[in-house]
Design an enzyme around this catalytic site. Structure first.
Site, mmCIF file in Angstrom:
data_model
loop_
_atom_site.group_PDB
_atom_site.id
_atom_site.type_symbol
_atom_site.label_atom_id
_atom_site.label_comp_id
_atom_site.label_asym_id
_atom_site.label_seq_id
_atom_site.Cartn_x
_atom_site.Cartn_y
_atom_site.Cartn_z
ATOM 1 C CE1 TYR A 142 52.236 29.553 45.708
ATOM 2 C CE2 TYR A 142 53.892 27.733 47.276
ATOM 3 C CZ TYR A 142 52.188 27.993 46.462
ATOM 4 O OH TYR A 142 51.173 27.414 46.695
ATOM 5 C CE LYS A 187 41.640 38.315 36.241
ATOM 6 N NZ LYS A 187 40.388 37.171 36.389
ATOM 7 C CG ASP A 219 37.873 34.609 35.844
ATOM 8 O OD1 ASP A 219 38.979 34.480 34.650
ATOM 9 O OD2 ASP A 219 37.249 35.738 35.764
ATOM 10 C CG ASP A 243 48.628 26.034 46.258
ATOM 11 O OD1 ASP A 243 48.748 23.947 46.232
ATOM 12 O OD2 ASP A 243 48.220 26.983 46.934
ATOM 13 C CG ASP A 247 44.005 22.227 47.197
ATOM 14 O OD1 ASP A 247 44.772 21.605 46.712
ATOM 15 O OD2 ASP A 247 43.559 22.609 48.334
#
Ligand code: IPM
Ligand code: MN
Length: 354
Positions: A142, A187, A219, A243, A247
């Site tokens: 970001y 990751k 993942d 982020d 959701d």
């Protein structure tokens, strides 16, 4: 206590849910004898229209001088699918986070007994799920170096030891105060930035034997969240992964309209729903105000006012049990009520108990 609240209603359904948050804040202050004053300020598309800047200096000053920010939502379809535009409403939210030094975003994922049937997951999987996602909020892609041309573009995911250490510290603190289980999501099998997260996470885990710490690839974590959400107690992760995962987490509980969040760090803390501005619903009095109202509960709890927070949570539970719900969560959609009716019912419930 005397509260000075910066009120950033923003765009879309923002002003409607903001009003309900204020109603509930006032009811709690009335009941517990707190004083509250509000300082409204522009953010997002509303601020671009008025000043050309999605987070104007005047708004920053109001936020800086407040005890807390009650934020609603930003985003406007006029700016979507327009990669040519240089100024976007979402930049207002990012600028606020960065300028106030809000590096930790706390997003609790809980289920509500009366709403379990609304979850897209089976009841036996989701019932009792209760975890907190701690999302790093001022670093990663970001805010990393960016480049954009018609032939090539990149965003850089950079983290320093200091940035990782301070967010992990927040996460270990939460885990210690909850069920003592922390999952560091990364990751590290592919990304250098993730390997630094994992290295520092392992160092800090050794210093926190009271917390059971595990490490999970993002993942795998996204799969585990829907396969076995009760596995998680506290998860911590970098900005972009957080982020996306939150959701996913929000629908576990049945509606995105339910999840509040707190952004904390160096400057004034911000309390906001995790959902966006839902422009299609703006002005229709159908948006669910509960995530905003529960953000007010998080606000009180941040200041150590647990009873005030609890009384909002109880009133929210009672509203759902009484079926006073917006269409997204109403047991019988034909009996759904408006955004304002939900806020008024909850505020009255709180005042009546005085
Ligand atoms: C969120 C939102 C923001 C983000 C957008 C609006 C910039 O999706 O708070 O999760 O990506 O952080
Ligand atoms: Mn998001």
């Amino acid at each position: 206590m005397k509260f000075k609240i910066a009120l950033l209603a923003g765009d879309g359904i923002g002003p409607e849910i903001s009003r309900e948050g204020v109603k509930v804040m006032n009811a709690v202050c009335g009941r517990f004898g707190h004083d509250v004053v509000y300082a409204p300020a522009l953010v997002g598309a509303a601020a671009i229209d008025a000043t050309g800047d999605p987070f104007p200096e005047a708004t920053y000053e109001i936020c800086r001088d407040a005890d807390a920010v009650l934020f609603s939502a930003v985003g406007d379809p006029r700016f979507d699918n327009r990669p040519d535009l240089k100024v976007r409403p979402e930049q207002g939210l990012l600028a606020m986070r960065k300028k106030l030094g809000l590096f930790a975003n706390i997003r609790p994922v809980t289920t509500f007994a009366s709403l379990i049937h609304k979850s897209p997951l089976r009841e036996d999987i989701v019932s009792g799920a209760d975890f907190v996602c701690i999302r790093e909020l001022t670093g990663g892609m970001y805010f990393g170096e960016k480049f954009e041309s018609d032939e090539r573009a990149y965003d850089t995911c950079a983290y320093t030891r200091g940035e990782i250490t301070r967010i992990l510290k927040v996460a270990f603190d939460y885990a210690r105060r909850r069920r003592g289980h922390l999952t560091v999501v990364d990751k590290a099998n592919v990304l250098a930035s993730s390997r630094l997260w994992r290295k520092i996470g392992q160092e800090m885990a050794a210093e926190h034997p009271e917390v059971k710490t595990d490490f999970m690839y993002v993942d795998n974590a996204s799969m585990r969240m829907i396969q076995d959400p009760r596995f998680f107690d506290v998860m911590v992760t970098e900005n972009t992964f957080g982020d996306i995962l939150t959701d996913e987490g929000s629908v576990i509980s049945g509606s995105m309209g339910l999840l509040p969040s707190a952004s904390i760090g160096e400057g004034t803390p911000v309390f906001e729903p995790i959902h966006g501005s839902w422009p299609e619903a703006a002005g229709k009095n159908i948006a669910n105000p509960l995530a905003q109202i529960l953000s007010v509960a998080m606000l009180f709890e941040y200041f150590g006012l647990q009873e005030e927070g609890d009384c909002i949570r109880k009133a929210v539970d009672a509203s759902m049990e009484a079926g006073v719900c917006t269409p997204d969560i109403a047991p019988d959609p034909a009996k759904a009520v408006g955004t304002d009716a939900v806020g008024t019912w909850i505020a009255d419930f709180i005042s009546r108990k005085a």
